[in-house]
Structure formats: C-alpha cells, structure tokens
Motif scaffolding. Structure first.
Motif, mmCIF file in Angstrom:
data_model
loop_
_atom_site.group_PDB
_atom_site.id
_atom_site.type_symbol
_atom_site.label_atom_id
_atom_site.label_comp_id
_atom_site.label_asym_id
_atom_site.label_seq_id
_atom_site.Cartn_x
_atom_site.Cartn_y
_atom_site.Cartn_z
ATOM 1 N N HIS A 177 2.239 0.809 -2.105
ATOM 2 C CA HIS A 177 2.208 0.598 -0.654
ATOM 3 C C HIS A 177 1.054 -0.316 -0.249
ATOM 4 O O HIS A 177 1.204 -1.155 0.658
ATOM 5 N N PRO A 187 1.975 5.953 5.463
ATOM 6 C CA PRO A 187 2.921 6.675 4.607
ATOM 7 C C PRO A 187 2.548 8.145 4.463
ATOM 8 O O PRO A 187 1.370 8.497 4.389
ATOM 9 N N ILE A 189 2.952 10.687 1.736
ATOM 10 C CA ILE A 189 3.299 10.684 0.317
ATOM 11 C C ILE A 189 2.970 12.045 -0.292
ATOM 12 O O ILE A 189 1.805 12.448 -0.337
ATOM 13 N N LEU A 193 7.985 9.605 -0.953
ATOM 14 C CA LEU A 193 7.683 9.126 0.400
ATOM 15 C C LEU A 193 8.463 9.949 1.424
ATOM 16 O O LEU A 193 9.702 9.934 1.438
#
Length: 358
Positions: A177, A187, A189, A193
């Motif tokens: 990313h 994001p 994570i 994701l």
C-alpha cells in the motif's frame, strides 16, 4: 516455477503441456490475467442434496446414489430456484506436485445469486483443488433467487492456480500500500484488507437492490436484456442504515475504492460470524489490474452480494463487512484487467449483473 498465482502466459503453457485439457479446444477468451474460465458440459444431474465426495469417493460414485434425473442442456434448460444440480465441466486437470487450484463464481453469476461451486473426485472442500490433482471437474449449481436458463459452453466459474504459498502477510500488504495505494483512505489491514459498506452515496439515496421473490427466469445468454424492475426492488435510505430481511439477497457496494496492482491478485474472504447475522457472497477473485491506474486513479468499488441469516439485522454506513486477501503473482500477466480485454466491471460503482439493462 516461481511461487505465486499463475499468470495468463503460464496458464497457456499448462494448456500446451496438457496439465489443463478439455473436451473441446480451450478458447483464448477463457484466459484471464490470472484465471481460467471454465465451461459447462452438456448434461446437468438434478441431485437430492449438495454433497462433497470425501476422500474415499469420486463425484460419479456419489451421483450414482443421489441423482434424481438427468437434464440435457443443449438448446437451453431451466434450472429451478432452490434445486441442486451437478454439471460436469469441459475442462479437466493434471496438476504437477506443489500446485493447487481454487475456484469461484464469475462476477455476473454471483450478482444473480446463482451459487456455483466446484467439486472434485476425493474432494473434501468446495472450490479447492488439492495438490497434484489429476481428474475431472464438476460444478454444483444452486439458483438461490432466480431460476435460470443455461446451456453447454457457458462460463459460470473461474479457476486460479497457485504454486506454493501465495498469501501476503499484513506487514507485506502494508508495504504494498505504501508503494502503490490499494484502497482509498487509510487501509484497515488485519488478515487482509478490510472493506465496509456504503450507505451514504455522494448523490441521491439509492444504496442497493433487493431480489424480488417471485420473478420470471433469467436466460444467462441474454446480456443487457432484462428490465431490473422486474427482478429487483430498489433499496434507499436517508439516514445511513438499512435493515436486512432474513433470507433476502441484496446487491450493495463498498465504501472504499479498491485497486489490485499488476503483480498481485486478491480473493474476497468469507465473512466472519462475529460481524453480524449476514454473509457477503464468496464470488470474488480480483484479477491483477482491477481498479488499477498507473497514473494513480481512484480504483473501483467492490460490489457486495449480501444475504441475511435468521434474524433481521441493522447494517450501518461504514460497517466493515468483509476483507480482501492479497496474493503475490508468480509473474506479471501479459494483460491486465480492464486493459485491452473485455472487463465488464472496471471502474464500477453500484451495478447489477450484465444481464440487466443499464
């Protein structure tokens, strides 16, 4: 061969070597950047129940005891909503040791709630082909919302091939990313994701569609043909939440725009029960290039196929509903999704399957 998901070029090599063979020549249009589309054969077996063969049985042995009747598909045949069918596929595999495969419904098939799963001889899981498998492939079909018309050669399922361990760790995904953004915004994570649902669109109040319970059949050969209003109810909200009805099927869209860089593929993971009384459909391989723009484009939304379980459930804007598991490619594909190939859902927002008029 380098560890990773096989590319289009490597899939072509497997066809040439005989690791992938078929009853009729495999067409170039079947080969996607990181997957192969599989074709229905000419007969459907109506069975009493869904099944897995188990380690001691072949699919044919189970069909011998579970088949109610055989249906020729040539010329088109109706598969009834709520019934289970098994269709031998044209393709079969002779995988080398160290290679596995995984299957998923194609996007348009998931969006009409046609449950499509691959089973194999001695199989103990749906949609998973064991290391070094040598044998035929079968599709189990169960229309959930609409009865459908199918015929031989149609492409309902796709399969990817994995050499070794392909999944990225969370740390590896964060590094990807930072180098090439894979999602709009920050994001989330954790084992992949995370993505959430969009119930506050930038324009208007249409947030999704709910399948009607009593409709006509859908002929899978007819594209851009059907009036959405005959099959779907619009779902609208002014306050950023909706209530999911038990047993109902919905098409919604992710809040985030997602991108799959050229050296990676992704798979939508099954929902976790702890997030609520619903599931996000597991139709979901994302080819390299999905939502990707080398110039830094905005990505593409993920369409969510959602079914509520036993109890009504309030779904809120921004609620995390699933996750994408990223995998490394063995090599960069010759062609990317949306670049020079027929890619129906590049740059998509909230969108029904390609069988419906825009």
């Amino acid at each position: 061969m380098k560890t990773g998901v096989l590319s289009d070029r490597q899939i072509k090599e497997m066809i040439t070597s005989g690791a992938i063979s078929a009853a009729a020549p495999i067409l170039n249009d079947q080969i996607q950047p990181a997957s192969l589309d599989l074709r229905l054969g000419d007969t459907a077996f109506r069975v009493r129940a869904s099944f897995l063969p188990g380690k001691e049985s072949s699919v044919q042995e189970r069909l011998n005891s579970l088949t109610m009747h055989k249906i020729p598909l040539t010329g088109g045949a109706v598969l009834e909503k709520g019934c289970v069918y098994v269709v031998p596929l044209m393709e079969q595999l002779t995988l080398p040791q160290g290679m596995t495969a995984a299957a998923s419904a194609k996007s348009s098939i998931g969006r009409i709630d046609l449950m499509t799963r691959i089973i194999t001889d001695q199989g103990i899981e749906f949609d998973r082909v064991q290391d070094g498998y040598d044998g035929p492939l079968f599709a189990e079909l169960c229309p959930q919302s609409f009865s459908v018309v199918v015929q031989p050669g149609q492409l309902l399922t796709q399969i990817i091939f994995r050499q070794g361990k392909t999944m990225l760790s969370d740390d590896e995904l964060r590094a990807v990313h930072l180098d090439t953004p894979i999602v709009s915004g920050d994001p989330v994570i954790s084992d992949g994701l995370g993505f959430s649902v969009d119930l506050q669109p930038s324009e208007g109040n249409l947030v999704g569609y709910r399948a009607k319970r009593h409709t006509g059949v859908l002929d899978l050969a007819k594209l851009g043909h059907y009036n959405p209003a005959e099959y779907w109810e619009e779902v609208r909200t002014e306050d950023g939440h909706i209530i999911l009805d038990p047993g109902a099927f919905y098409i919604l869209v992710s809040r985030e725009a997602i991108a799959i860089p050229p050296n990676y593929a992704a798979e939508m993971a099954p929902y976790l029960a702890m997030v609520g009384e619903f599931r996000v459909h597991y139709a979901g391989f994302f080819d390299p290039g999905f939502g990707y723009d080398a110039a830094g484009g905005a990505g593409s939304r993920g369409v969510l196929e959602v079914r509520c379980h036993e109890a009504p459930f309030v779904l809120e804007h921004g609620q995390v509903v699933g996750r994408l598991v990223y995998e490394r490619m063995s090599e960069t594909p010759e062609q990317l999704y949306g670049a020079g190939i027929s890619s129906n859902y590049q740059g998509q927002g909230l969108k029904l399957s390609k069988h419906f008029k825009s």
